[in-house]
Design a protein around this motif. Sequence first.
Motif, PDB file in Angstrom:
ATOM      1  N   GLU A  15       0.813  -1.221   0.000  1.00  0.00           N
ATOM      2  CA  GLU A  15       0.000   0.000   0.000  1.00  0.00           C
ATOM      3  C   GLU A  15       0.843   1.266   0.000  1.00  0.00           C
ATOM      4  O   GLU A  15       0.319   2.356  -0.281  1.00  0.00           O
ATOM      5  N   LEU A  16       2.128   1.161   0.344  1.00  0.00           N
ATOM      6  CA  LEU A  16       2.978   2.336   0.432  1.00  0.00           C
ATOM      7  C   LEU A  16       3.778   2.590  -0.838  1.00  0.00           C
ATOM      8  O   LEU A  16       4.663   3.450  -0.851  1.00  0.00           O
ATOM      9  N   HIS A  17       3.482   1.851  -1.896  1.00  0.00           N
ATOM     10  CA  HIS A  17       4.185   2.032  -3.162  1.00  0.00           C
ATOM     11  C   HIS A  17       3.250   2.653  -4.191  1.00  0.00           C
ATOM     12  O   HIS A  17       2.076   2.308  -4.267  1.00  0.00           O
ATOM     13  N   GLY A  18       3.805   3.595  -4.966  1.00  0.00           N
ATOM     14  CA  GLY A  18       3.031   4.274  -5.990  1.00  0.00           C
ATOM     15  C   GLY A  18       3.270   5.770  -5.918  1.00  0.00           C
ATOM     16  O   GLY A  18       3.870   6.279  -4.962  1.00  0.00           O
ATOM     17  N   THR A  19       2.800   6.496  -6.927  1.00  0.00           N
ATOM     18  CA  THR A  19       3.016   7.940  -6.955  1.00  0.00           C
ATOM     19  C   THR A  19       2.083   8.672  -5.996  1.00  0.00           C
ATOM     20  O   THR A  19       2.339   9.825  -5.639  1.00  0.00           O
ATOM     21  N   HIS A  20       1.001   8.027  -5.574  1.00  0.00           N
ATOM     22  CA  HIS A  20       0.088   8.616  -4.596  1.00  0.00           C
ATOM     23  C   HIS A  20      -0.355   7.524  -3.623  1.00  0.00           C
ATOM     24  O   HIS A  20      -0.837   6.473  -4.038  1.00  0.00           O
ATOM     25  N   VAL A  21      -0.172   7.782  -2.341  1.00  0.00           N
ATOM     26  CA  VAL A  21      -0.466   6.815  -1.288  1.00  0.00           C
ATOM     27  C   VAL A  21      -1.453   7.450  -0.316  1.00  0.00           C
ATOM     28  O   VAL A  21      -1.376   8.656  -0.036  1.00  0.00           O
ATOM     29  N   ASP A  22      -2.372   6.646   0.199  1.00  0.00           N
ATOM     30  CA  ASP A  22      -3.340   7.140   1.171  1.00  0.00           C
ATOM     31  C   ASP A  22      -2.610   7.696   2.398  1.00  0.00           C
ATOM     32  O   ASP A  22      -1.868   6.974   3.069  1.00  0.00           O
ATOM     33  N   ARG A  23      -2.819   8.978   2.682  1.00  0.00           N
ATOM     34  CA  ARG A  23      -2.058   9.630   3.739  1.00  0.00           C
ATOM     35  C   ARG A  23      -2.367   9.051   5.115  1.00  0.00           C
ATOM     36  O   ARG A  23      -1.460   8.839   5.928  1.00  0.00           O
ATOM     37  N   GLU A  24      -3.628   8.800   5.404  1.00  0.00           N
ATOM     38  CA  GLU A  24      -3.987   8.278   6.723  1.00  0.00           C
ATOM     39  C   GLU A  24      -3.424   6.881   6.933  1.00  0.00           C
ATOM     40  O   GLU A  24      -2.949   6.551   8.023  1.00  0.00           O
ATOM     41  N   LEU A  25      -3.475   6.065   5.880  1.00  0.00           N
ATOM     42  CA  LEU A  25      -2.899   4.720   5.976  1.00  0.00           C
ATOM     43  C   LEU A  25      -1.394   4.792   6.200  1.00  0.00           C
ATOM     44  O   LEU A  25      -0.846   4.062   7.032  1.00  0.00           O
ATOM     45  N   ALA A  26      -0.719   5.674   5.474  1.00  0.00           N
ATOM     46  CA  ALA A  26       0.729   5.819   5.627  1.00  0.00           C
ATOM     47  C   ALA A  26       1.082   6.259   7.049  1.00  0.00           C
ATOM     48  O   ALA A  26       2.035   5.757   7.650  1.00  0.00           O
TER      49      ALA A  26
END
Length: 217
Positions: free
Chosen positions: A175-186
Amino acid sequence: MLRRRGWSMGRRGHYLIGAPWIYLLHLEPELGVGPERKGTIWYPFHGWEKHSVSGDHSRLADEIRNVETGRVTVCLYWLEFANPDIRRAYESRGFRVICHGERGSRWEGKGRDFLRKQLVQLRRHRRVASNRLGSALFYGASVGCEVAVYGDPMQFEDERPEYGGTARRMRLWPELHGTHVDRELAAEMARRELGFDYQATPEELLRMFGWKRVRSV
């Protein structure tokens, strides 16, 4: 994980106290805080004193330019920062290039301000990114940065396959890979990985390490 590994080796004097970063946040709640966060701070994967990294910094810089929309600060490790060709690869794309300093060690005073400098920069930027998931991304997520992991992950020379490499990181934290990641999850994953739930009190640290409280004069 480290505590379980120690127990498996017959060592029982292991305590969970979280990362040094969480104690810095506790001591410096306002360090680097400004009226507005802008741009991206980008941390290219770096080598260290015993192993260098192979990869195309110019190609990575082009990818960063194509993805990021605001101003970009590229933070290089001191070894890469000392290489004018690597700095030029990013500066020629219009990026600001900085370095937090040398890493230091327990035996020398270098690097004592490294985390403080990093905290100031992270709190000034809206977004933190890298081509490999690492501590800078967890630190940034813990102070409210958007997170991104993309680009050529590069490789250590003679990188040991038993550590799992990029495939292991992708498997553990997809879930932490990609050009945009969910901020709350991170942010939630950063709190877990950095051990916020295990932060020790000053009294607990004194007892664990056998320290003595220094009386102020």
